[in-house]
Design a protein around this motif. Structure first.
Motif, PDB file in Angstrom:
ATOM      1  N   HIS A 191      -4.443   2.808   5.713  1.00 20.96           N
ATOM      2  CA  HIS A 191      -4.381   1.279   5.736  1.00 20.96           C
ATOM      3  C   HIS A 191      -4.588   0.731   7.110  1.00 20.96           C
ATOM      4  O   HIS A 191      -3.960   1.467   8.086  1.00 20.96           O
TER       5      HIS A 191
ATOM      6  N   ALA B  50       0.741  -1.120   0.013  1.00 13.80           N
ATOM      7  CA  ALA B  50      -0.207   0.099   0.134  1.00 13.80           C
ATOM      8  C   ALA B  50       1.087   1.187   0.258  1.00 13.80           C
ATOM      9  O   ALA B  50       0.651   2.155  -0.830  1.00 13.80           O
TER      10      ALA B  50
ATOM     11  N   LEU C  24      -6.363  -1.336   2.183  1.00 11.43           N
ATOM     12  CA  LEU C  24      -6.211   0.256   2.019  1.00 11.43           C
ATOM     13  C   LEU C  24      -7.397   0.895   1.452  1.00 11.43           C
ATOM     14  O   LEU C  24      -8.205   0.504   0.657  1.00 11.43           O
TER      15      LEU C  24
END
Length: 354
Positions: free
Chosen positions: A210, A191, A215
């Motif tokens: 996140h 992410a 995410l």
């Protein structure tokens, strides 16, 4: 345009300050007390800002509003919402009665912060009762270049240590035409890498968080740009209430338990090796940590990447905010001495040294 409930109590506030100066009594500035858990305890007689309230002026065409600091934040947000506008910095309330003064004093910004700016970036001017008993005005109601540092913006995040702000002029922005939340399953390391990549591209991202497994993204802008970004990024729909719950620390992650830390790190900082559970906000620039690790260890790891760490669990540490380097502390003390020479306002709230 003004609100129905408007009351100018500046003279009463000045009178209380002058009595405190004469008696040498410290004053504890307080609105709804929704941010009382932040920082150190500060002794003193309460000076309540909530009697000084109301929107002084608001011109939606100019995108500027001037508000007395005892005004409830929710009241201002309702007026702005009716005009299709907003406080783009998304300040959290942490309580139904949160005031504009608490918003400015804490300087806290919400999920949109990296893409829109912080509270201080929207401050155009202030009126301040100084520790010398003067009612001063700094800045104005228009964005302009000025020589020297803007003292109004210094009030953001000062926790009342520099003076009592009675009025603030703020830049507001139109609300986005389209808003869409997305959730994509991926590990934190991936992410962070994707966010660094997307940050170089014209994507209408206005929030990114996140939670350890997913995410979460918020897209804002025109219908076409949001739809195109959705097609490109994919993901499952995410309810807009998620961002409010994140901002107000109402997610399960924030349930009482282990001490809560706020970590502020440079953009594109990789995952930090710290014990406990982390939640990444602001696209990774703000990280919340639940951990019982020693403060020295947490601050050492965060400091090594150029960041700082503040403890949000009240009473756990004598210095909950990141300790200042000697040179920076010196300048803070000099500024305090200029604006509040007797140390009347919120003594010790930020740091024991002032």
């Amino acid at each position: 345009m003004v609100t129905a409930t408007v009351f100018d109590a500046s003279e009463a506030l000045l009178d209380q300050l002058r009595q405190a100066l004469g008696n040498g009594t410290p004053l504890r500035i307080q609105g709804s007390n929704s941010k009382a858990f932040l920082g150190r305890d500060s002794a003193g007689e309460i000076i309540d800002t909530r009697v000084h309230r109301g929107i002084v002026s608001y011109d939606p065409t100019e995108l500027v509003v001037s508000v007395r600091t005892g005004t409830p934040l929710a009241e201002l947000q309702a007026v702005l919402d009716a005009a299709g506008q907003m406080l783009a910095c998304e300040p959290p309330s942490f309580g139904a009665g949160a005031t504009l003064g608490g918003m400015l004093a804490s300087g806290l910004s919400g999920p949109r912060r990296p893409w829109a700016g912080a509270v201080r970036d929207f401050v155009l001017g202030t009126r301040i009762i100084s520790g010398t008993g003067q009612h001063l005005r700094f800045g104005g109601e228009v964005m302009k270049n000025v020589a020297g540092y803007d003292l109004s913006r210094l009030m953001a995040g000062s926790f009342g240590c520099l003076g009592l702000v009675t009025e603030v002029s703020l830049k507001v922005l139109p609300k986005p035409r389209q808003c869409l939340g997305l959730s994509l399953e991926m590990p934190a390391e991936r992410a962070l890498a994707r966010l660094a990549e997307w940050g170089q591209q014209p994507l209408p991202i206005s929030a990114a968080c996140h939670d350890g497994r997913h995410l979460h993204l918020r897209l804002e802008g025109g219908e076409g740009s949001v739809a195109a970004a959705h097609d490109r990024l994919g993901g499952e729909p995410l309810d807009d209430v998620y961002w409010t719950r994140l901002n107000e620390q109402q997610l399960a992650f924030f349930d009482p338990g282990l001490p809560l830390w706020r970590l502020s790190v440079p953009h594109n900082t990789p995952a930090l090796e710290l014990p406990g559970e982390q939640l990444l906000d602001w696209g990774g620039a703000q990280r919340w940590l639940r951990s019982d690790a020693p403060a020295e260890r947490i601050r050492g790891v965060v400091g090594a990447v150029g960041g700082h760490a503040s403890c949000y669990s009240h009473g756990l540490l004598d210095s909950p905010f990141q300790p200042l380097a000697p040179t920076l502390l010196h300048y803070h003390q000099r500024l305090k001495a200029q604006l509040d020479p007797q140390g009347i306002f919120n003594p010790g709230r930020l740091y024991a040294e002032f």
